[in-house]
Design an enzyme around this catalytic site. Structure first.
Site, PDB file in Angstrom:
ATOM      1  N   ASP A  87       3.082  11.952  -0.613  1.00 54.11           N
ATOM      2  CA  ASP A  87       1.667  12.039  -0.651  1.00 54.11           C
ATOM      3  C   ASP A  87       1.030  10.453  -0.575  1.00 54.11           C
ATOM      4  O   ASP A  87       1.883   9.587  -0.860  1.00 54.11           O
ATOM      5  CB  ASP A  87       1.209  12.453  -2.047  1.00 54.11           C
ATOM      6  CG  ASP A  87      -0.301  12.475  -2.420  1.00 54.11           C
ATOM      7  OD1 ASP A  87      -1.121  13.043  -1.589  1.00 54.11           O
ATOM      8  OD2 ASP A  87      -0.989  11.778  -3.418  1.00 54.11           O
ATOM      9  N   GLU A 118      -2.164   7.738  -1.296  1.00 54.13           N
ATOM     10  CA  GLU A 118      -3.866   7.227  -1.731  1.00 54.13           C
ATOM     11  C   GLU A 118      -4.182   6.154  -0.957  1.00 54.13           C
ATOM     12  O   GLU A 118      -3.327   5.138  -0.314  1.00 54.13           O
ATOM     13  CB  GLU A 118      -3.612   6.866  -3.194  1.00 54.13           C
ATOM     14  CG  GLU A 118      -3.128   7.769  -4.298  1.00 54.13           C
ATOM     15  CD  GLU A 118      -3.708   9.034  -4.337  1.00 54.13           C
ATOM     16  OE1 GLU A 118      -5.084   9.083  -3.836  1.00 54.13           O
ATOM     17  OE2 GLU A 118      -3.225   9.916  -4.913  1.00 54.13           O
ATOM     18  N   GLU A 144     -15.971   5.107  -4.283  1.00 52.52           N
ATOM     19  CA  GLU A 144     -15.689   6.479  -4.169  1.00 52.52           C
ATOM     20  C   GLU A 144     -14.032   7.027  -4.529  1.00 52.52           C
ATOM     21  O   GLU A 144     -13.785   7.703  -5.178  1.00 52.52           O
ATOM     22  CB  GLU A 144     -16.242   7.232  -3.291  1.00 52.52           C
ATOM     23  CG  GLU A 144     -16.071   8.835  -3.485  1.00 52.52           C
ATOM     24  CD  GLU A 144     -16.983   9.435  -2.197  1.00 52.52           C
ATOM     25  OE1 GLU A 144     -16.814  10.719  -2.105  1.00 52.52           O
ATOM     26  OE2 GLU A 144     -17.535   8.804  -1.454  1.00 52.52           O
ATOM     27  N   HIS A 171      -8.694   8.015  -7.520  1.00 53.58           N
ATOM     28  CA  HIS A 171      -7.222   7.668  -7.999  1.00 53.58           C
ATOM     29  C   HIS A 171      -7.173   6.459  -8.911  1.00 53.58           C
ATOM     30  O   HIS A 171      -6.108   6.344  -9.113  1.00 53.58           O
ATOM     31  CB  HIS A 171      -6.536   7.314  -6.627  1.00 53.58           C
ATOM     32  CG  HIS A 171      -7.087   6.369  -5.469  1.00 53.58           C
ATOM     33  ND1 HIS A 171      -7.471   5.239  -5.941  1.00 53.58           N
ATOM     34  CD2 HIS A 171      -7.390   6.460  -4.429  1.00 53.58           C
ATOM     35  CE1 HIS A 171      -7.814   4.398  -5.058  1.00 53.58           C
ATOM     36  NE2 HIS A 171      -7.857   5.128  -3.838  1.00 53.58           N
ATOM     37  N   HIS A 184      -5.527  11.075  -9.547  1.00 53.00           N
ATOM     38  CA  HIS A 184      -4.611  11.371  -8.505  1.00 53.00           C
ATOM     39  C   HIS A 184      -3.573  10.045  -8.699  1.00 53.00           C
ATOM     40  O   HIS A 184      -4.007   8.970  -8.843  1.00 53.00           O
ATOM     41  CB  HIS A 184      -5.075  11.541  -7.225  1.00 53.00           C
ATOM     42  CG  HIS A 184      -5.923  12.512  -6.959  1.00 53.00           C
ATOM     43  ND1 HIS A 184      -5.489  13.732  -6.104  1.00 53.00           N
ATOM     44  CD2 HIS A 184      -7.136  13.063  -7.398  1.00 53.00           C
ATOM     45  CE1 HIS A 184      -6.342  14.657  -6.043  1.00 53.00           C
ATOM     46  NE2 HIS A 184      -7.079  14.577  -6.820  1.00 53.00           N
ATOM     47  N   ASP A 199       1.606  13.178  -7.686  1.00 53.49           N
ATOM     48  CA  ASP A 199       1.062  14.425  -6.930  1.00 53.49           C
ATOM     49  C   ASP A 199       2.502  14.677  -6.050  1.00 53.49           C
ATOM     50  O   ASP A 199       2.648  15.987  -5.952  1.00 53.49           O
ATOM     51  CB  ASP A 199       0.000  13.997  -6.084  1.00 53.49           C
ATOM     52  CG  ASP A 199      -1.363  13.933  -6.827  1.00 53.49           C
ATOM     53  OD1 ASP A 199      -1.208  14.112  -8.032  1.00 53.49           O
ATOM     54  OD2 ASP A 199      -2.454  13.669  -6.202  1.00 53.49           O
TER      55      ASP A 199
END
Length: 249
Positions: free
Chosen positions: A7, A9, A52, A57, A158, A163
């Site tokens: 994963d 970010e 945003e 995260h 997140h 994750d």
């Protein structure tokens, strides 16, 4: 089979707009077993993180200001992921960012050139898999955790490694269960060898959970014998006899 559940970010949603990776997490599985080997790295994206994205995260510009840039960690990351099957939820998003980072890197270096990811790794998209298995239903990672009873209670924001751990549990549940249910090197408090807090996902303790073997009732055993007799009469032989090594007539 070696798999890396991964994963990322990022600073925003589209690398074509110049957005970059700020965190990478990966969990290694070999033959569906957690090996205890992980990859986790925060990255200075050399640009601002959108408000945003921070809301999703929680990673701020200040948090990654002193982290290495992608070029500093690229070779180590590539060695970790190269040749593996990458298990990613909504894979086009993450793979798109990886390829974007490798393209930027390759412009400023000679050999070896890194990427594209799909030319060196098999890619398994668990979102595509979930949509095929559960058409018309919500198939976000949170929805899949609920559907497959995977504990994601610590997932307030997140995080790439968190994750990845949760997705690994979900993936194994989606594909028939796990053959070894604890990470190598993880103690009873849920900490890895490096002392990093794990996701809190619940994994069964096979040692303290004895296998329960249900014995057939007399009626079930008689029905079984009758069915075998029917097979012998119609086919002339019954494979059960050879498998069981005993005559059930």
């Amino acid at each position: 089979m070696r798999q890396i559940v991964m994963d990322t970010e990022t600073t925003g949603i589209d690398p074509r707009e110049g957005h970059r990776i700020i965190e990478i997490g990966g969990i290694e599985l070999v033959n569906r077993r957690f090996t205890g080997r992980t990859y986790h790295q925060y990255i200075n994206p050399e640009r601002e993180i959108e408000a945003e994205a921070i809301g999703i995260h929680g990673i701020t510009n200040e948090r990654v200001a002193d982290e290495p840039v992608f070029a500093k960690i690229a070779d180590e990351l590539w060695e970790f992921m190269r040749g593996a099957q990458l298990v990613i939820h909504n894979a086009p998003f993450d793979v798109g960012f990886f390829d974007h980072e490798f393209r930027l890197l390759n412009k400023g270096r000679g050999e070896p050139q890194l990427g594209p990811v799909a030319e060196h790794c098999d890619i398994l998209d668990t979102l595509t898999m979930a949509r095929r298995m559960h058409p018309g239903q919500r198939n976000s990672l949170d929805a899949l955790c609920k559907r497959y009873a995977v504990d994601n209670g610590q997932r307030v924001l997140h995080g790439a490694l968190l994750d990845s751990e949760i997705l690994a549990d979900v993936y194994l549940a989606m594909t028939g269960g796990q053959t070894a249910l604890s990470l190598a090197g993880q103690d009873d408090t849920g900490s890895s060898q490096g002392g990093e807090t794990r996701s809190g996902a619940q994994r069964l303790d096979r040692a303290s959970t004895p296998l329960v073997v249900a014995q057939p009732t007399q009626a079930e055993w008689e029905a079984h014998r009758a069915r075998l007799d029917q097979i012998r009469e119609s086919a002339g032989q019954c494979h059960w006899d050879a498998l069981s090594g005993e005559d059930t007539r």
